[in-house]
Design an enzyme around this catalytic site. Structure first.
Site, mmCIF file in Angstrom:
data_model
loop_
_atom_site.group_PDB
_atom_site.id
_atom_site.type_symbol
_atom_site.label_atom_id
_atom_site.label_comp_id
_atom_site.label_asym_id
_atom_site.label_seq_id
_atom_site.Cartn_x
_atom_site.Cartn_y
_atom_site.Cartn_z
ATOM 1 N N GLY A 112 32.673 -5.915 -14.982
ATOM 2 C CA GLY A 112 32.398 -5.097 -13.795
ATOM 3 C C GLY A 112 32.174 -5.922 -12.533
ATOM 4 C CD GLU A 135 35.685 -5.796 -19.091
ATOM 5 O OE1 GLU A 135 36.534 -6.713 -19.143
ATOM 6 O OE2 GLU A 135 35.135 -5.425 -18.051
HETATM 7 N N1 COA Z 1 24.657 -7.310 -19.377
HETATM 8 C C1 COA Z 1 23.339 -7.415 -19.654
HETATM 9 N N2 COA Z 1 22.671 -8.572 -19.598
HETATM 10 C C2 COA Z 1 23.357 -9.678 -19.234
HETATM 11 C C3 COA Z 1 24.733 -9.641 -18.920
HETATM 12 C C4 COA Z 1 25.388 -8.376 -19.007
HETATM 13 N N3 COA Z 1 26.691 -8.241 -18.712
HETATM 14 N N4 COA Z 1 25.154 -10.896 -18.609
HETATM 15 C C5 COA Z 1 24.061 -11.686 -18.714
HETATM 16 N N5 COA Z 1 22.985 -10.955 -19.079
HETATM 17 C C6 COA Z 1 21.605 -11.418 -19.305
HETATM 18 C C7 COA Z 1 21.464 -12.143 -20.633
HETATM 19 O O1 COA Z 1 21.296 -11.196 -21.680
HETATM 20 C C8 COA Z 1 20.239 -12.966 -20.378
HETATM 21 O O2 COA Z 1 19.101 -12.123 -20.438
HETATM 22 P P1 COA Z 1 17.767 -12.609 -21.260
HETATM 23 O O3 COA Z 1 17.347 -13.877 -20.556
HETATM 24 O O4 COA Z 1 16.819 -11.474 -21.064
HETATM 25 O O5 COA Z 1 18.224 -12.848 -22.652
HETATM 26 C C9 COA Z 1 20.401 -13.375 -18.909
HETATM 27 O O6 COA Z 1 21.292 -12.425 -18.329
HETATM 28 C C10 COA Z 1 20.997 -14.755 -18.719
HETATM 29 O O7 COA Z 1 22.230 -14.806 -19.420
HETATM 30 P P2 COA Z 1 22.600 -15.941 -20.496
HETATM 31 O O8 COA Z 1 23.669 -15.391 -21.388
HETATM 32 O O9 COA Z 1 21.357 -16.443 -21.137
HETATM 33 O O10 COA Z 1 23.193 -17.057 -19.528
HETATM 34 P P3 COA Z 1 24.242 -18.183 -19.917
HETATM 35 O O11 COA Z 1 24.274 -19.135 -18.781
HETATM 36 O O12 COA Z 1 23.958 -18.732 -21.276
HETATM 37 O O13 COA Z 1 25.668 -17.420 -20.001
HETATM 38 C C11 COA Z 1 27.367 -15.874 -19.275
HETATM 39 C C12 COA Z 1 26.247 -16.859 -18.856
HETATM 40 C C13 COA Z 1 27.839 -15.181 -18.010
HETATM 41 C C14 COA Z 1 28.554 -16.680 -19.856
HETATM 42 C C15 COA Z 1 26.835 -14.878 -20.313
HETATM 43 O O14 COA Z 1 25.637 -14.307 -19.807
HETATM 44 C C16 COA Z 1 27.769 -13.750 -20.644
HETATM 45 O O15 COA Z 1 28.750 -13.945 -21.354
HETATM 46 N N6 COA Z 1 27.474 -12.512 -20.146
HETATM 47 C C17 COA Z 1 28.202 -11.323 -20.481
HETATM 48 C C18 COA Z 1 29.512 -11.289 -19.758
HETATM 49 C C19 COA Z 1 30.310 -10.067 -20.146
HETATM 50 O O16 COA Z 1 30.783 -9.924 -21.265
HETATM 51 N N7 COA Z 1 30.503 -9.157 -19.179
HETATM 52 C C20 COA Z 1 31.284 -7.976 -19.356
HETATM 53 C C21 COA Z 1 30.435 -6.814 -19.706
HETATM 54 S S1 COA Z 1 31.412 -5.363 -19.989
#
Ligand code: COA
Length: 261
Positions: A112, A135
């Site tokens: 998103g 996704e």
């Molecule tokens: N929805 C909800 N929470 C999210 C999020 C999302 N799309 N993306 C990140 N967060 C949250 C994590 O759960 C974490 O929360 P917490 O500390 O309470 O556990 C916080 O943000 C930090 O993220 P984290 O994953 O620990 O950071 P990172 O540096 O290790 O990784 C990303 C960064 C962007 C690679 C990873 O967060 C990620 O893959 N996010 C999801 C991306 C995604 O699939 N988006 C599409 C959704 S349809």
């Protein structure tokens, strides 16, 4: 509306909207979508706003996607409504807004987040930006316009590659794909976004709004883009901005346009 998840500042006709959930990498939950929708509507209605810049709080993320925790147990119908409401309230609204929207992409723009940036009219990226539509790795497809807008912006082949692989690309690849209009050091991103906004603000808001509508007409199943351009071009001649713009040119002075779209 009192905002909890976004910060809105207006200066010199530029409304800066900062998504402010850095501990969740600015993930878009429903409340954030409601607030963004409200801010966008308010910007369009305000005579004090000529350009909107959307960015994310912090140095790590623009928006890391829709908030996964909110929809983890949704049914098919709830999922359909999530997508439909998002399109109607925010993503299509931004795309078709009369007020131009610049996305200042300051880090991760995933799912998103990239869809939000792609709904904007212009995208400036920081060098650390990483973007993708992951996704399919979650058993989903992009639901906020990604399957359509990525193909429109970057071409069908690149959209297929990015969506089917679910992989992220860096800022320079995004620039080569036409997703980023420019790539800048993070510390210069907001300044460059404001400069981009100032270049737009000099022009007629009416003509800018009509240009957005005409460019978008090419992607509408209901409109013939070239026919729409002919009619819209003609309608400009009836406006005071046209009279002012042409007189200003002939009199070798800066035009003083109306604030009206
Ligand atoms: N929805 C909800 N929470 C999210 C999020 C999302 N799309 N993306 C990140 N967060 C949250 C994590 O759960 C974490 O929360 P917490 O500390 O309470 O556990 C916080 O943000 C930090 O993220 P984290 O994953 O620990 O950071 P990172 O540096 O290790 O990784 C990303 C960064 C962007 C690679 C990873 O967060 C990620 O893959 N996010 C999801 C991306 C995604 O699939 N988006 C599409 C959704 S349809």
């Amino acid at each position: 509306m009192k905002y909890e998840n976004i910060i809105v500042d207006t200066e010199e006709k530029i409304q800066i909207v900062t998504i402010n959930r850095p501990s969740k990498l600015n993930a878009l939950n429903q409340k954030t979508i409601e607030e963004l929708s409200h801010a966008i509507d308010a910007a369009e209605a305000s005579k004090d706003v000529s350009v909107v810049i959307i960015t994310g709080k912090g140095e790590k993320a623009f928006v890391a996607g829709a908030d996964i925790s909110e929809f983890s147990s949704f049914s098919a119908e709830e999922g359909r409504l999530l997508s439909k409401n998002g399109h109607e309230k925010l993503f299509n609204r931004i795309d078709n807004l009369k007020t131009p929207v610049i996305a200042a992409v300051n880090g991760f723009a995933l799912g998103g987040g990239l869809e939000l940036a792609m709904a904007a009219h212009i995208r400036l990226f920081s060098e650390n930006a990483k973007v993708g539509l992951p996704e399919t790795s979650l058993g989903l497809i992009p639901g906020y316009g990604g399957t359509q807008r990525l193909a429109q912006i970057a071409g069908k082949g690149r959209a297929m590659q990015m969506i089917l692989s679910a992989e992220m690309i860096d800022a320079s690849t995004a620039f080569n794909f036409g997703i980023a209009n420019a790539v800048l050091p993070l510390e210069n991103l907001m300044e460059a976004s404001k400069k981009q906004a100032e270049k737009i603000i000099k022009n007629s808001p009416m003509a800018v709004a009509k240009a957005i509508q005409c460019i978008n007409a090419n992607y509408s199943s209901e409109m013939n883009g070239l026919e729409h351009e002919v009619d819209t071009f003609g309608s400009c001649f009836d406006t005071s901005d046209f009279t002012e713009g042409v007189h200003a040119f002939l009199e070798k002075r800066n035009a003083n346009f109306n604030n009206n779209h």
